[in-house]
Motif scaffolding. Sequence first.
Motif, PDB file in Angstrom:
ATOM      1  N   TYR A  38       0.778  -1.203   0.080  1.00  0.00           N
ATOM      2  CA  TYR A  38       0.139  -0.025  -0.013  1.00  0.00           C
ATOM      3  C   TYR A  38       0.929   1.333  -0.017  1.00  0.00           C
ATOM      4  O   TYR A  38       0.233   2.394  -0.013  1.00  0.00           O
ATOM      5  CB  TYR A  38      -1.108   0.095   1.212  1.00  0.00           C
ATOM      6  CG  TYR A  38      -0.153  -0.223   2.547  1.00  0.00           C
ATOM      7  CD1 TYR A  38       0.910   0.746   3.296  1.00  0.00           C
ATOM      8  CD2 TYR A  38      -0.219  -1.568   2.979  1.00  0.00           C
ATOM      9  CE1 TYR A  38       1.327   0.253   4.387  1.00  0.00           C
ATOM     10  CE2 TYR A  38       0.377  -1.852   4.182  1.00  0.00           C
ATOM     11  CZ  TYR A  38       1.401  -1.059   4.749  1.00  0.00           C
ATOM     12  OH  TYR A  38       2.127  -1.438   5.841  1.00  0.00           O
ATOM     13  N   ILE A  56      -5.839   3.888  -0.421  1.00  0.00           N
ATOM     14  CA  ILE A  56      -6.703   3.266   0.310  1.00  0.00           C
ATOM     15  C   ILE A  56      -8.107   2.848  -0.515  1.00  0.00           C
ATOM     16  O   ILE A  56      -8.624   2.280  -0.203  1.00  0.00           O
ATOM     17  CB  ILE A  56      -7.278   4.483   1.498  1.00  0.00           C
ATOM     18  CG1 ILE A  56      -7.722   5.766   0.433  1.00  0.00           C
ATOM     19  CG2 ILE A  56      -6.628   4.589   2.542  1.00  0.00           C
ATOM     20  CD1 ILE A  56      -8.476   6.884   1.515  1.00  0.00           C
ATOM     21  N   LYS A  57      -8.061   3.313  -1.781  1.00  0.00           N
ATOM     22  CA  LYS A  57      -8.756   2.988  -3.104  1.00  0.00           C
ATOM     23  C   LYS A  57      -7.981   3.122  -4.162  1.00  0.00           C
ATOM     24  O   LYS A  57      -6.791   3.557  -4.149  1.00  0.00           O
ATOM     25  CB  LYS A  57     -10.093   3.988  -3.063  1.00  0.00           C
ATOM     26  CG  LYS A  57     -11.035   3.883  -2.124  1.00  0.00           C
ATOM     27  CD  LYS A  57     -12.044   4.992  -2.125  1.00  0.00           C
ATOM     28  CE  LYS A  57     -12.872   4.566  -3.428  1.00  0.00           C
ATOM     29  NZ  LYS A  57     -13.671   3.211  -3.430  1.00  0.00           N
ATOM     30  N   THR A 127      -4.519  -2.051  -1.736  1.00  0.00           N
ATOM     31  CA  THR A 127      -5.001  -0.963  -0.534  1.00  0.00           C
ATOM     32  C   THR A 127      -4.792  -1.425   0.699  1.00  0.00           C
ATOM     33  O   THR A 127      -4.597  -3.074   1.053  1.00  0.00           O
ATOM     34  CB  THR A 127      -6.438  -0.776  -0.741  1.00  0.00           C
ATOM     35  OG1 THR A 127      -7.089  -1.984  -0.654  1.00  0.00           O
ATOM     36  CG2 THR A 127      -6.574  -0.142  -2.177  1.00  0.00           C
ATOM     37  N   GLN A 129      -6.582  -1.157   4.609  1.00  0.00           N
ATOM     38  CA  GLN A 129      -7.858  -1.077   5.453  1.00  0.00           C
ATOM     39  C   GLN A 129      -7.551   0.030   6.398  1.00  0.00           C
ATOM     40  O   GLN A 129      -6.416   0.237   7.117  1.00  0.00           O
ATOM     41  CB  GLN A 129      -8.293  -2.189   5.935  1.00  0.00           C
ATOM     42  CG  GLN A 129      -9.706  -2.055   6.542  1.00  0.00           C
ATOM     43  CD  GLN A 129     -10.191  -3.444   7.093  1.00  0.00           C
ATOM     44  OE1 GLN A 129      -9.545  -4.399   6.705  1.00  0.00           O
ATOM     45  NE2 GLN A 129     -11.319  -3.565   7.686  1.00  0.00           N
ATOM     46  N   LEU A 130      -8.662   0.917   6.654  1.00  0.00           N
ATOM     47  CA  LEU A 130      -8.517   2.016   7.618  1.00  0.00           C
ATOM     48  C   LEU A 130      -9.116   1.282   8.833  1.00  0.00           C
ATOM     49  O   LEU A 130      -9.906   0.414   8.790  1.00  0.00           O
ATOM     50  CB  LEU A 130      -9.367   3.226   7.147  1.00  0.00           C
ATOM     51  CG  LEU A 130      -8.734   4.023   5.852  1.00  0.00           C
ATOM     52  CD1 LEU A 130      -9.674   5.303   5.573  1.00  0.00           C
ATOM     53  CD2 LEU A 130      -7.513   4.435   6.088  1.00  0.00           C
ATOM     54  N   PRO A 206       1.941   5.862   6.629  1.00  0.00           N
ATOM     55  CA  PRO A 206       0.925   5.411   7.649  1.00  0.00           C
ATOM     56  C   PRO A 206       1.717   4.771   8.915  1.00  0.00           C
ATOM     57  O   PRO A 206       2.653   4.352   8.964  1.00  0.00           O
ATOM     58  CB  PRO A 206       0.408   4.320   6.984  1.00  0.00           C
ATOM     59  CG  PRO A 206       1.182   3.703   5.891  1.00  0.00           C
ATOM     60  CD  PRO A 206       2.160   5.069   5.840  1.00  0.00           C
ATOM     61  N   ALA A 213      -4.261   1.102   8.760  1.00  0.00           N
ATOM     62  CA  ALA A 213      -3.535   2.629   8.683  1.00  0.00           C
ATOM     63  C   ALA A 213      -4.210   3.353   9.936  1.00  0.00           C
ATOM     64  O   ALA A 213      -5.347   4.002   9.478  1.00  0.00           O
ATOM     65  CB  ALA A 213      -3.410   3.128   7.551  1.00  0.00           C
TER      66      ALA A 213
END
Length: 255
Positions: A38, A56-57, A127, A129-130, A206, A213
């Motif tokens: 990522y 993230i996307k 990506t 993940q949040l 991050p 993240a």
Amino acid sequence: MLGLQKILLLHLLACVRKLAHGSDIIHGEKAPENSMQYMASVQDNNGRHVCGGFLIKEDFVVSAAHCDDSNPTHVVLGNHNLKNGNHQKIRIENKIIHENYQRVGLGDDIMLLKLTQKVQLNGRVQTIQLPPAEIHLQENQVCQVAGWGKTKTDDNKPADELMVVDVSVIDKQVCKDQWGGVPANVICAGGYKTTKGFCQGDSGGPLVCDGLAVGIVSYNHNGICNYPEDPNVYTDVRKYLQWINKTVTDRNSFV
């Protein structure tokens, strides 16, 4: 009430005088190949790495708002070694800075980079993940921070390889006491009482805890990286989830 707000603002301004933009990795090691798919190198028009970021996307990278000072124009993904040409290089279509951001050290140090095209997700690019808003970080919890750039305070030559280091979460009150006050919506990890953390030149990367993240590299103490005097400070991603979700789905943000 206004008097209290002025006092808090003065505390934060005092902190600003002794902070420096965060970035590269001190006393870390080379990240294993394809281990942090990522990670994004945020670069200027000359192809110079100026900040870190994370995907993230397929068409959005998160970075720090103060990274806009370096006028980034594109991102590079899919390669831990920036000298190796086997990567995806994509131009930035739009930079969306949080509306409350003023300057590094005063908080809200977050920026979304909308890419001109979607990244191809594959074995080298994915990506991250949040975190959910309710996730709780424990004091001394071990997380990771990664980035490209110099690996000690007095070294002006950035690293070509992605570097990573383990850092421990620091209690928020301890962090406030050490700094004499910190902005709202931040996480502190690494630096204080250790020789590990980030340094200058690669903000926006991050802070990763349990594969999520949770933070964005923001600032440390006065550019002192070998033996940091104060905790390293990150923007707390959990506090901006609504803003992130609204921004990535609101096409009016890109007009």
